[in-house]
Design an enzyme around this catalytic site. Structure first.
Site, PDB file in Angstrom:
ATOM      1  N   HIS A  22       0.940   1.113  -8.779  1.00 52.27           N
ATOM      2  CA  HIS A  22       2.200   1.460  -8.130  1.00 52.27           C
ATOM      3  C   HIS A  22       2.639   2.883  -8.476  1.00 52.27           C
ATOM      4  O   HIS A  22       3.092   3.155  -9.592  1.00 52.27           O
ATOM      5  CB  HIS A  22       3.289   0.447  -8.536  1.00 52.27           C
ATOM      6  N   ASN A  71      11.528  -0.442 -10.266  1.00 56.42           N
ATOM      7  CA  ASN A  71      12.253  -0.973  -9.109  1.00 56.42           C
ATOM      8  C   ASN A  71      13.209  -2.091  -9.473  1.00 56.42           C
ATOM      9  O   ASN A  71      14.184  -2.335  -8.769  1.00 56.42           O
ATOM     10  CB  ASN A  71      11.277  -1.436  -8.029  1.00 56.42           C
TER      11      ASN A  71
HETATM   12  P1  NAD Z   1       5.251   4.492   5.340  1.00 57.18           P
HETATM   13  O1  NAD Z   1       5.922   3.719   6.418  1.00 57.18           O
HETATM   14  O2  NAD Z   1       5.594   5.926   5.132  1.00 57.18           O
HETATM   15  O3  NAD Z   1       3.648   4.429   5.558  1.00 57.18           O
HETATM   16  C1  NAD Z   1       2.957   3.246   5.844  1.00 57.18           C
HETATM   17  C2  NAD Z   1       1.780   3.616   6.746  1.00 57.18           C
HETATM   18  O4  NAD Z   1       0.918   2.479   6.867  1.00 57.18           O
HETATM   19  C3  NAD Z   1       2.201   4.008   8.171  1.00 57.18           C
HETATM   20  O5  NAD Z   1       1.690   5.298   8.459  1.00 57.18           O
HETATM   21  C4  NAD Z   1       1.569   2.940   9.057  1.00 57.18           C
HETATM   22  O6  NAD Z   1       1.097   3.455  10.284  1.00 57.18           O
HETATM   23  C5  NAD Z   1       0.420   2.451   8.190  1.00 57.18           C
HETATM   24  N1  NAD Z   1      -0.002   1.071   8.452  1.00 57.18           N
HETATM   25  C6  NAD Z   1       0.786  -0.030   8.574  1.00 57.18           C
HETATM   26  N2  NAD Z   1       0.023  -1.118   8.747  1.00 57.18           N
HETATM   27  C7  NAD Z   1      -1.270  -0.701   8.715  1.00 57.18           C
HETATM   28  C8  NAD Z   1      -2.522  -1.354   8.816  1.00 57.18           C
HETATM   29  N3  NAD Z   1      -2.604  -2.675   8.998  1.00 57.18           N
HETATM   30  N4  NAD Z   1      -3.652  -0.615   8.740  1.00 57.18           N
HETATM   31  C9  NAD Z   1      -3.589   0.725   8.567  1.00 57.18           C
HETATM   32  N5  NAD Z   1      -2.422   1.412   8.458  1.00 57.18           N
HETATM   33  C10 NAD Z   1      -1.281   0.704   8.525  1.00 57.18           C
HETATM   34  O7  NAD Z   1       5.471   3.640   3.996  1.00 57.18           O
HETATM   35  P2  NAD Z   1       5.391   4.154   2.476  1.00 57.18           P
HETATM   36  O8  NAD Z   1       6.732   4.562   2.030  1.00 57.18           O
HETATM   37  O9  NAD Z   1       4.239   5.085   2.344  1.00 57.18           O
HETATM   38  O10 NAD Z   1       5.060   2.767   1.737  1.00 57.18           O
HETATM   39  C11 NAD Z   1       3.776   2.212   1.732  1.00 57.18           C
HETATM   40  C12 NAD Z   1       3.655   1.180   0.627  1.00 57.18           C
HETATM   41  O11 NAD Z   1       3.936   1.796  -0.636  1.00 57.18           O
HETATM   42  C13 NAD Z   1       4.604  -0.013   0.732  1.00 57.18           C
HETATM   43  O12 NAD Z   1       3.973  -1.145   0.218  1.00 57.18           O
HETATM   44  C14 NAD Z   1       5.778   0.413  -0.154  1.00 57.18           C
HETATM   45  O13 NAD Z   1       6.499  -0.684  -0.647  1.00 57.18           O
HETATM   46  C15 NAD Z   1       5.031   1.132  -1.254  1.00 57.18           C
HETATM   47  N6  NAD Z   1       5.807   2.136  -2.009  1.00 57.18           N
HETATM   48  C16 NAD Z   1       6.721   2.934  -1.382  1.00 57.18           C
HETATM   49  C17 NAD Z   1       7.428   3.886  -2.118  1.00 57.18           C
HETATM   50  C18 NAD Z   1       8.429   4.809  -1.477  1.00 57.18           C
HETATM   51  O14 NAD Z   1       9.267   5.371  -2.197  1.00 57.18           O
HETATM   52  N7  NAD Z   1       8.384   5.041  -0.173  1.00 57.18           N
HETATM   53  C19 NAD Z   1       7.184   4.028  -3.495  1.00 57.18           C
HETATM   54  C20 NAD Z   1       6.213   3.213  -4.094  1.00 57.18           C
HETATM   55  C21 NAD Z   1       5.542   2.265  -3.345  1.00 57.18           C
END
Ligand code: NAD
Length: 281
Positions: free
Chosen positions: A137, A187
């Protein structure tokens, strides 16, 4: 090593940059071609900035960029030693992805999820070989934030989390091991931080800008809770709150707010859409 990253949004793009800068070949996939192209352009821009600031040599930046291999075909992940998933925070979608991925990768490939709030055990349950599954993470923005939480699921084989922790440390990060509990460390602590700030707003104690100002200027926080929620995105942040609340058997300490739910429903996700608690247009 060859490392696959699935999802090239905010997190996937950042993680891809981290591992490429550490000298690994990166396969980067997203279901949206436009997002993938944007991610590659964003990483290039970020590398150029590091060169401008004198933090990276032009040669190292060029070598890093060459290690990035964007693709729309999951079969290109066949040679990966590790795959980190950073797609939408949805259990069923993540499980389906790992089912498909296991049909492509070799038996020794380590599988990892960057989930913020889902249980690693529940994602691993979809895998044929859940013993090679672990949580990695990162924090946003991944190239900047030092902390990485490494989380073994109950199914993870003994020793894998420690191996992964050492690997993440070799990428220049400062990893910590955490148990598979809702929100892990940061978190979980952050939920009441956001929740209490929204409650202050709802009760009319102070407005958004005043609360942020007090906490940053006087409280020593880098970002105020509202600016931070807008930065993370209410789509991501609201879903995490809802997920942590549910996972803690509806413990009122983690109760989501209607104020944030309405922003989420309206599509006012924060910086990425131009409007959240603040107006960025
Ligand atoms: P985001 O929406 O910016 O990016 C997600 C991407 O995944 C999108 O570009 C989407 O097109 C793609 N996607 C969705 N389903 C897909 C699939 N089946 N196959 C291929 N691509 C697919 O989201 P994010 O903020 O980058 O978050 C992604 C993950 O990381 C989540 O699990 C989130 O909880 C976790 N996370 C987020 C943060 C944050 O601060 N944003 C921090 C740590 C962890």
């Amino acid at each position: 090593m060859t490392i696959g990253i699935i999802g090239s949004g905010a997190m996937g793009a950042g993680i891809a940059q981290v591992v490429a800068q550490a000298g690994h070949t990166v396969r980067l996939l997203d279901q949206h071609m436009g997002t993938l192209q944007k991610a590659v352009a964003g990483i290039q821009k970020s590398l150029d900035k590091l060169v401008e600031k004198g933090k990276l040599s032009a040669e190292a930046a060029a070598a890093t960029a060459k290690l990035l291999h964007p693709t729309s075909d999951i079969h290109d992940f066949a040679d990966c030693d590790l795959v980190i998933e950073a797609i939408v925070e949805d259990l069923a979608v993540k499980q389906q992805l790992f089912r498909e991925l296991e049909m492509v990768v070799g038996p020794d490939c380590i599988l990892a999820s960057n989930t913020s709030s889902l249980s690693l055990a529940s994602i691993a349950a979809a895998c044929k070989r859940p013993e090679r599954f672990v949580g990695i993470h990162f924090f946003n923005p991944a190239p900047v934030m030092q902390l990485v939480e490494v989380i073994p699921a109950v199914q993870t084989r003994a020793g894998l989390a420690e191996e992964v922790r050492d690997m993440v440390a070799s990428w220049g990060k400062r990893p910590v091991l955490a148990k598979d509990t809702p929100g892990f460390i940061v978190n979980r602590v952050a939920r009441p931080f956001y929740g209490e700030a929204i409650r202050l707003l709802e009760e009319g104690v102070a407005d958004v800008a005043t609360i942020d100002w007090a906490l940053t200027e006087l409280g020593g926080f880098r970002m105020g809770p509202f600016a931070l929620m807008d930065f993370i995105g209410h789509d991501v942040n609201y879903r995490v709150t809802e997920s942590v609340f549910t996972a803690f058997f509806f413990d009122p300490r983690f109760k989501p707010s209607f104020t944030q739910k309405r922003l989420f429903e309206a599509g006012y996700f924060g910086r990425k859409t131009g409007r959240g608690f603040y107006d960025y247009t």
